[in-house]
Design a protein around this motif. Sequence first.
Motif, short mmCIF file in Angstrom:
data_model
loop_
_atom_site.label_atom_id
_atom_site.label_comp_id
_atom_site.label_asym_id
_atom_site.label_seq_id
_atom_site.Cartn_x
_atom_site.Cartn_y
_atom_site.Cartn_z
N ILE A 159 0.84 -1.20 0.00
CA ILE A 159 0.00 0.00 0.00
C ILE A 159 0.87 1.25 0.00
CG2 ILE A 159 -1.76 1.27 1.28
CD1 ILE A 159 -2.77 -1.39 2.35
N VAL A 161 1.75 5.36 0.07
CA VAL A 161 1.35 6.58 0.75
C VAL A 161 1.59 7.74 -0.21
CG1 VAL A 161 1.80 8.13 2.70
CG2 VAL A 161 1.87 5.65 3.03
N GLY A 228 -4.33 4.16 6.16
CA GLY A 228 -3.51 4.91 5.21
C GLY A 228 -3.38 6.37 5.62
#
Length: 491
Positions: A159, A161, A228
């Motif tokens: 994931i 950023v 997140g």
Amino acid sequence: MENRDSYLKSERAQEWREKLRKSKNNKERTLQERVKMPEADPQLRIQSYVEVNSGLSAEQAQKEASRCIDCPNPTCITGCPVEINIPKFIKRIEEGEFLEAAKVLKETSSLPAVCGRVCPQEKQCEANCFYTQKLKKEPVAIGYLERFAADYERESGKISVPEIQEKNGIKVACIGSGPAGLTFAGEMAKKGYDVTVFEALHEIGGVLKYGIPEFRLPNEIVDVEIEGLKKMGVKFETNFIVGKTAPIEDLKEEGFKAFFAGSGAGLPRFMNIPGENYIGILSSNEYLTRINLMHAADKNTDTPVVSGKNVVVVGGGNTAMDSVRTAKRLGADRAIIVYRRSMEEMPARVEEIEHAKEEGVEFMTLSNPIEYFANEKGQVNKVKIQKMELGEPDASGRRRPVPVEGAEEIIDVDTVVVAVGVSPNPIVPDSLPELEVTSWGTIKVEEDTLQSSIPEMYAGGDIVRGGATVILAMGDGRKAAQSMDVYLKNK
């Protein structure tokens, strides 16, 4: 995840990519049929909270992405309230660069996995697609592809950023952690601000958690999006009611320089008809919040919800569909939508209406409750329904429903859920006498900037709109962040 990765490395995938490179003829692309989203079986899904839509495979996603003809003037972007670069992320999917597609989404959207599930694309980006506008054909499945890219990234464990500017040390506060607040927080964090989100409830997510059932939007998806934001530096304070736990002035003393009010519309509306206070008549807000957030479907919980075998839900929006479909999952034999206009005027998403029908929900359109009856214990047991017909258009442009004289019927009912709208949360406006509000209780803001009558206070989402979609609230959060950034830099 392994299946997707193995597919990408397979000869079949390589052949498909080669075919795409060789076939750049847009006419061939337009002849392809739109992908169909796989769905869980209706009889199985009403027995659990399994997500109805199952998501696209890598092969399906690439094939659908290849339908995009990469318009020189991509009107799909103008139809998106957060202005996602739609052709760019779709092309990344077509090329098999799924993680890159997710990065493109995150350039402007803080919640792509959420939007891919609950955003009404058919009225926004897809409504502006070349296929819809020029060819009168089914548009590229933008929403399905957005969900695919976001899900692929989450399942990959890689994931990303978004790029964050150098920290500037300026503290800003966000009131409410719904879609408007989360988007605002993400955008301000990208710009280098020290952002704290204050949430009144014990869980972060606002309407995404308490208002939308897990068969449409699993909590896990929301939690990953929130995680997140935390990685971007956003702080969260739960069980904190701005205006009650602490006034704005106290937060200013703590160093907060500006505020965004995204506190939503949490006050339910009722119809004020006889018998509406009987036991077993709930607002959709209470019904869904208790079930989604307080585990009230569990009979062993401290606060179980009342949900009988004959359930009537009054209303025709997405919240009404969520409520009636929840009733089916709680064991209702009859779950009925009572809506005062016709099926054509029903504001809920077509997909949600179709899913409700598949799950056995009954629809009584051109019908309106006018009185409730109860047993000796005060428990609702019957409702009188007035038949309606459509008259002249009202202020919304839809034909006004008017009663058909003498056309009434009484039906048995155990539970009634009223889903006829909500009103803005009054706590923030009530705590700030100098804050200008409308006659509806919404905060007045400048249309271009979303700045309120208090210069350092911005607002968006349902506290301004009175009740709208997740993506419109997100658009407000993004616009408010851009405006606040300019205001603080000038100040």
